[in-house]
Design an enzyme around this catalytic site. Structure first.
Site: not given
Ligand code: BGC
Length: 935
Positions: A521, A791, A812
């Site tokens: 990502e 996260e 995160h």
């Molecule tokens: C990310 C995020 C992001 C989110 C939005 C994720 O996969 O890691 O932090 O804001 O998607 O849906």
């Protein structure tokens, strides 16, 4: 004791009032005076006087110290004032510029002299001399007049140097490796080289260089500069950065310029589903070396079809997947003179534009620090693993022993699983592996070139002998922003939280603000970026970083005004999520508040208008934005616990709330940018949205239809509650926090949660949330040994099992947004929106939560702000520092004016302000103390 010195110097009378109480320097002087001789006495007195004088220090241009290769049309200059006197204010300044440092003082040789400008502005003054030409260095100096009309000495000379300002000044050709096969997989890194002679004496040499892909460049075997991941990541479809390097010392009579180019963001895997070649399928290099000779002539060496190109030992290189390095393919000496490149191909010239090249504005990515492994672990599965002791971003530089043909895999993981084995499932499809093939028996030192990993643990596969701990080095990389904030307190868990917030920022500020640094990502998610921006701006200087990124936000905006969810956009325009897209207004506003920077408002304003236009269109006549897809209060507590339906906030409510908030920000910006028509238009729109919100989402009793913490946080902090119902909403909100006993918020509610509790007078609840150590809370991950922000509130559960592997990053930064409340509320360094950039600010600590001391500081554009409080044996002591040319208002909590000890000159200005004492301060350091009853 006070000492007043009057000294006649340079025809000006300097009167310095020196408070000798804290001035140990002066005390020493007295001690020495009686022991020493007259000369010693005089020397000391002179040094004391020079300290007391007011000096102009830290001259910067566009936030950078002596930048080279900039292309900002009207550069802005800033400086700081240093003085041991108190209450120092600038009343006027004079700037002078010249093409050489020696000409600065010669009136007839100056390029531009501002004359004496009556102004207290010392931050971001626009240069108003004639526009600079390409590749030109402009020297400058500034002096100031203070409140007593005393003039300072001129500052140290500083400069800025322009890059290539016009596309026609690029003579170089883009070149690439010819006949590259097509592939769905990563292709080898390309190596470029060119030899040239220099016959005359070099006065100066500048290299201007960029690539499609990532480059590293060498001159005569030396790596040029210490920048990494160049040319950086921008909306490549619109603009690519080039870098400028001063290479004067690297040139000889015979020279080799050499570069390697890897796939990076341009052509490597990015986004999901094996997406590659997002910006193009050909890597390319563009370089122009301008050499000026002492005889006044110059010469330019440029990339063209005569350069040689080859592949080499890096057979695969990818940001997500790592690097494959085969030492058998090494090109020994390729970057130096005399290498036989007969077998290399001639570079293919490409017909590509240089119109889209821009100079960087943010700080470059650098290897900022190094960590050594702290432990070698053999896991239950028998894996050879090293613990770096910190979840970090970068790579491992390893010294390892092997035999010819050995293939060693170096793998990276953030955590071990509950059995203690190496855990990589949360990296999803990112291979995160560097592979090294030995060409001969022996010891090598290896590190990759164009990839980075997010990791704490390093695993070696295929290595017979484990390296020593000191042979496994974690190279920590990030955008090299100056550190500006510090926060520490009496609770070690909170100190670790602050540490984790900073490391979350380091790991995710890699030329763009990313969501995470480890899985497939690592994208510029807009929601995460806005949520964390205020905290980010306390920890590090982020103005240049965000200025650069906000340009890409505007460039990637769609025709209809929609802002993509990730910037640079690599998800084909998916966007428009509430609270995400609003980054277009929120971050410029943040930068304005922290740095007083109005240019970012000006530059972002058209994109903000378009975004409001988009929302308005989606909302329609009723001004309610309903029915569209949004991420909402992403990863709120309820998403992990379905039996808590009371924690899910309706997305229509969130969307309408952000529609309102961004419109309010636009109205404020319109006022600052002097657009009164726009201001009234947005104020009118905002009042319509508020009315619609109140009708739709607020009951007559002040309850929100989504009865959640996030809903109350948004409604109260954005000012959406109808008059007279704020109190009722505040009570519902506080009751909800009490009922759960913990937070239930996600990415949108969390940054404002404690602020909103404080604003309604419920610091007790805010501190309860802060101090909580069970899930869900900020400290729960700390108790689990986290070294970065997770996260999810429960990335790893108390029993050691993990959250959903589909999305479980341990680095995160979004939840780290609590940092702002620690600095601004707990420590009390609070900006004043009406006097942005800390021109005036508040020092308003809020002790609580069993803390008995907090030490915090912030390097503002004016200089250091300090706010240190401690509570000991019933006495509250507060030490502060206010930089010159700024002022502060101190608010002493729970104080009685008659009981406060402070500088007598201040006492007469201090007033009782409800339960607190309030006093206005000019620059200087101050101490306050008074009896205090622990709350
Ligand atoms: C990310 C995020 C992001 C989110 C939005 C994720 O996969 O890691 O932090 O804001 O998607 O849906």
């Amino acid at each position: 004791m006070k000492l007043t010195l009057a000294i006649r110097a340079n025809k000006n009378i300097f009167i310095s009032e020196i408070n000798t109480k804290p001035n140990y320097r002066f005390m020493n002087l007295i001690k020495f005076t009686f022991r020493g001789n007259l000369l010693f006495w005089i020397l000391n007195l002179v040094s004391l006087i020079s300290v007391a004088k007011t000096e102009v220090i830290n001259p910067v241009c566009e936030y950078h110290h002596n930048p080279i290769g900039i292309d900002v049309k009207v550069p802005r200059l800033s400086w700081q004032i240093q003085s041991e006197e108190k209450n120092v204010m600038q009343t006027a300044y004079e700037i002078r510029t010249a093409l050489s440092v020696n000409d600065l003082s010669k009136m007839n040789r100056q390029l531009w002299n501002s004359g004496k400008v009556v102004s207290d502005q010392s931050v971001n003054i626009e240069y108003s001399g004639s526009a600079a030409e390409s590749m030109q260095r402009i020297w400058w100096q500034v002096r100031i007049w203070d409140q007593d009309n005393k003039v300072s000495k001129w500052s140290e000379p500083a400069f800025w140097e322009t890059g290539i300002l016009n596309s026609e000044d690029w003579n170089a050709k883009w070149i690439t490796l010819p006949d590259e096969p097509e592939s769905k997989n990563s292709l080898p890194v390309q190596y470029y080289r060119n030899e040239f002679d220099v016959a005359k004496t070099v006065k100066s040499a500048r290299l201007y260089i960029t690539s499609r892909g990532l480059y590293q460049v060498y001159l005569n075997g030396d790596k040029v500069g210490d920048q990494l991941f160049t040319p950086g990541w921008t909306s490549y479809k619109n603009r690519i950065q080039y870098q400028t390097y001063d290479v004067t010392p690297l040139l000889g009579s015979k020279n080799t310029i050499a570069a390697k180019v890897g796939e990076g963001w341009y052509r490597g895997f990015i986004g999901w589903g094996g997406q590659r070649n997002y910006y193009g399928d050909k890597l390319a290099l563009l370089a122009q070396l301008k050499i000026e000779y002492t005889d006044g002539t110059s010469e330019t060496i440029v990339t063209d079809g005569n350069w040689k190109v080859s592949t080499g030992p890096i057979v695969k290189s990818d940001i997500y997947n790592g690097e494959d390095y085969d030492a058998n393919l090494e090109l020994k000496g390729w970057e130096k003179n005399g290498f036989n490149d007969a077998a290399w191909k001639k570079g293919n010239e490409m017909d590509l534009t240089t119109d889209d090249l821009v100079a960087p504005q943010g700080e470059p990515v650098r290897a900022v620090e190094e960590l050594k492994a702290i432990e070698q672990i053999t896991t239950p599965k028998g894996e050879m693993v090293f613990d770096m002791g910190q979840n970090m971003v970068g790579w491992a530089r390893v010294k390892m022993q092997g035999k010819k043909g050995d293939q060693v895999q170096i793998k990276f993981a953030e955590v071990l699983d509950k059995e203690g084995n190496f855990y990589t499932e949360n990296l999803r499809s990112a291979r995160c592996t560097d592979t090294y093939i030995f060409a001969e028996d022996g010891t090598v030192v290896y590190e990759p070139s164009f990839t980075f990993h997010g990791f704490r643990f390093v695993q070696f596969i295929g290595l017979e002998k484990a390296p020593a701990l000191e042979d496994v080095t974690g190279v920590v990389i990030h955008s090299d922003m100056p550190s500006t904030g510090s926060f520490s307190c009496s609770n070690e868990l909170i100190n670790q939280l602050q540490h984790n917030i900073r490391w979350g920022q380091k790991g995710n500020f890699l030329d763009v603000p990313t969501d995470c640094p480890q899985r497939d990502e690592r994208l510029g998610w807009t929601g995460d970026a806005q949520a964390f921006s205020m905290t980010a701006g306390f920890n590090f200087e982020v103005a240049p970083f965000y200025t650069k990124w906000m340009k890409d936000v505007a460039l990637d905006q769609l025709e209809n005004g929609m802002i993509p969810n990730v910037i640079p956009d690599v998800l084909n325009g998916q966007g428009g999520a509430t609270g995400w897209a609003d980054v277009v207004a929120i971050i410029p506003w943040t930068v304005y508040k922290i740095y007083g920077d109005t240019r970012i408002l000006e530059e972002s304003y058209p994109a903000i208008q378009k975004w409001i236009g988009f929302m308005n269109e989606r909302a329609g006549d009723d001004h309610l934005w309903t029915g569209d897809y949004h991420f909402g209060d992403w990863l709120a507590f309820a998403t992990t616990s379905s039996d808590y339906p009371g924690a899910t906030t309706e997305k229509d409510l969130i969307a309408t709330a952000y529609f309102y908030y961004t419109t309010i920000l636009a109205a404020k910006m319109a006022a600052i940018l002097d657009r009164p028509d726009d201001q009234s238009k947005y104020e009118m729109l905002a009042s319509q949205i508020k009315k619609a919100f109140d009708n739709e989402f607020v009951t007559p009793n002040g309850r929100l239809v989504s009865h959640t913490q996030t809903a109350y946080v948004l409604a109260l902090s954005f000012g959406l509650m109808p008059d007279g119902l704020e109190k009722a909403a505040a009570n519902y909100f506080a009751d909800d926090v009490k009922k759960f006993g913990h937070l239930t918020t996600g990415f949108l509610g969390t940054p404002l949660l404690c602020h909103t509790l404080s604003a309604i007078g419920r610091d007790d609840l805010a501190y309860m949330l802060l101090n909580r150590t069970e899930y869900p809370s900020w400290l729960y991950p700390v108790t689990q040994g986290a070294t970065t922000i997770w996260e999810r509130w429960d990335g790893q559960k108390p029993d050691g099992t993990f959250q959903d592997v589909g999305m479980n990053s341990f680095n995160h930064y979004a939840y780290g947004a609590i940092g702002e409340w620690l600095y601004s509320h707990v420590a009390g360094i609070k900006l004043d929106e009406n006097n942005p950039g800390y021109k005036h600010f508040f020092l308003a600590p809020n002790p609580g939560g069993e803390l008995y001391f907090v030490d915090a500081s912030f390097e503002s554009m004016y200089g250091t702000i300090v706010s240190d409080w401690r509570e000991e044996k019933g006495i509250f002591v507060y030490n502060v520092e206010v930089p010159a040319n700024s002022t502060a208002t101190v608010i002493l909590p729970a104080a009685k004016l008659e009981e406060v000890e402070m500088d007598s000159a201040l006492k007469s200005k201090a007033v009782q302000y409800n339960d607190d004492v309030k006093v206005d301060l000019g620059s200087g350091t101050y101490s306050f103390s008074y009896p205090y009853l622990h709350k």
